[in-house]
Design a protein around this motif. Structure first.
Motif, PDB file in Angstrom:
ATOM      1  N   ALA A 129       0.874  -1.165   0.000  1.00 25.94           N
ATOM      2  CA  ALA A 129       0.000   0.000   0.000  1.00 25.94           C
ATOM      3  C   ALA A 129       0.911   1.214   0.000  1.00 25.94           C
ATOM      4  N   GLU A 130       0.367   2.367  -0.376  1.00 22.32           N
ATOM      5  CA  GLU A 130       1.228   3.550  -0.365  1.00 22.32           C
ATOM      6  C   GLU A 130       1.690   3.888   1.057  1.00 22.32           C
ATOM      7  N   PHE A 131       0.778   3.749   2.024  1.00 22.33           N
ATOM      8  CA  PHE A 131       1.111   4.056   3.416  1.00 22.33           C
ATOM      9  C   PHE A 131       0.606   2.948   4.324  1.00 22.33           C
ATOM     10  N   THR A 132       1.256   2.803   5.497  1.00 21.59           N
ATOM     11  CA  THR A 132       0.709   1.934   6.536  1.00 21.59           C
ATOM     12  C   THR A 132       1.144   2.486   7.882  1.00 21.59           C
ATOM     13  N   VAL A 133       0.439   2.114   8.947  1.00 18.04           N
ATOM     14  CA  VAL A 133       0.901   2.486  10.289  1.00 18.04           C
ATOM     15  C   VAL A 133       1.191   1.221  11.086  1.00 18.04           C
TER      16      VAL A 133
END
Ligand SMILES: [Zn+2]
Ligand SMILES: [Zn+2]
Length: 348
Positions: A129-133
């Motif tokens: 994904a483009e971002f993750t936390v």
């Protein structure tokens, strides 16, 4: 933002999802590369009931699941109270969620936690994904000399590193690796880093034999051929000290037991699709030990990253990079054995 999500069996889509926000103790990553692994194939092809499934006992996650548990990225945001990394750090992620309360966790074996979860397999979010936390505690900051591509290989290489530590092998001893997929290649790098240079590799696929030769393994044989006994006489006349089953088939285990030296050890690092028959008299007569090795601990990540910083890992010839839109096709290529390790670049 874009994310590759597994909805159900053979249904993986690149979806537009909400951009995640770093909560307390969490960091937000701009993902770079994420490896596709056997557990992703398993999740994609093995039939399961439709619908979101039961929430994971630790993470509460349900499908659709963002994939990508072997990944690297750059820190772009720290949540309240998150420590151990700064914005701009290049990192890789030790993706294990463990309960901290079960018998395994109590014995320092969080890798065998009874309710283990993985970021990118059974959690909110993942590396494709483009971002993750992720919790800040999962981060391992990469040194200058380890790039983001190698960073995404730390996780699978740590599986092999843990197996080598579990084997108790000492410098100067001999080893056999059955299976030259990505974990077999990882075993080869880890054994070299541990001072073991007498290594025999068995692998039925010519494609995989040439891949492991490409990173420097020089004794690589087809287990169905007649070369093995000859090579044993040359390289380990008293037998093999430690053998690794990175193939996940009964034949690999049996033939490893054939070549062990008295008191030798076999480490099972691959999952078997079928149970096998084991002639325990062979363990008895040779005083062999058989050990399982699962995933990794934080010290395995540290060990691999240090060895990478010393230039001990070479991704040439066995790692290829694809885009987020190519994941479904890539799963087919991997299943057909036409690819070794594919990294998804989520930035493109
Ligand atoms: Zn994996
Ligand atoms: Zn636990």
């Amino acid at each position: 933002v874009r994310a590759a999500r597994l909805h159900t069996t053979e249904d993986l889509r690149v979806d537009d999802v909400e951009e995640p926000v770093a909560g307390p103790g969490q960091v937000k990553l701009h993902n770079a590369y994420a490896g596709i692994c056997g557990s992703d194939l398993h999740g994609y092809y093995v039939p399961r009931p439709p619908g979101p499934g039961d929430p994971h006992p630790l993470t509460g996650a349900v499908r659709p699941q963002v994939l990508g548990h072997e990944f690297s990225g750059t820190v772009v945001e720290l949540g309240p109270g998150a420590t151990g990394a700064d914005v701009g750090d290049r990192v890789t992620v030790l993706p294990i969620y463990s309960c901290g309360r079960c018998a395994a966790c109590g014995r320092g074996r969080s890798n065998a936690c009874r309710t283990i979860g993985f970021h990118g397999l059974t959690s909110h979010g993942g590396g494709m994904a483009e971002f993750t936390v992720v919790p800040a505690s999962m981060l391992h900051v990469l040194p200058e000399s380890v790039d983001l591509l190698l960073g995404a290989l730390v996780e699978p290489m740590a599986v092999a590193w843990h197996a080598v530590r579990t084997s108790g092998v000492r410098p100067g001893q001999s080893a056999l690796i059955a299976g030259a997929g990505p974990i077999g290649i990882g075993l080869w790098f880890a054994l070299r880093a541990h001072g073991v240079s007498s290594v025999i590799v068995t692998e039925p696929s010519e494609h995989r034999r040439s891949a492991i030769r490409g990173v420097g393994a020089d004794v690589v044989v087809d287990p169905a051929g007649e070369e093995l006994p000859e090579r044993l006489v040359e390289h380990a006349p008293d037998g093999i000290d430690v053998a690794f089953d990175a193939a996940g088939v009964g034949a690999a285990v049996s033939s490893a037991l054939d070549v062990l030296t008295p008191g030798g050890r076999l480490v099972v690092v691959a999952s078997h699709e079928r149970p096998m028959e084991l002639d325990t008299d062979r363990l008895l007569m040779g005083e062999f030990s058989v050990t399982g090795s699962l995933a990794y601990l934080p010290e395995d990540f540290t060990g691999v990253i240090e060895a990478m910083a010393q230039g001990r890992y070479d991704p040439a010839g066995w790692v290829d990079v694809i885009g987020l839109d190519d994941v479904v096709g890539a799963l087919g290529e991997l299943r057909a054995g036409r690819a070794m390790k594919l990294l998804v670049d989520s930035r493109h």
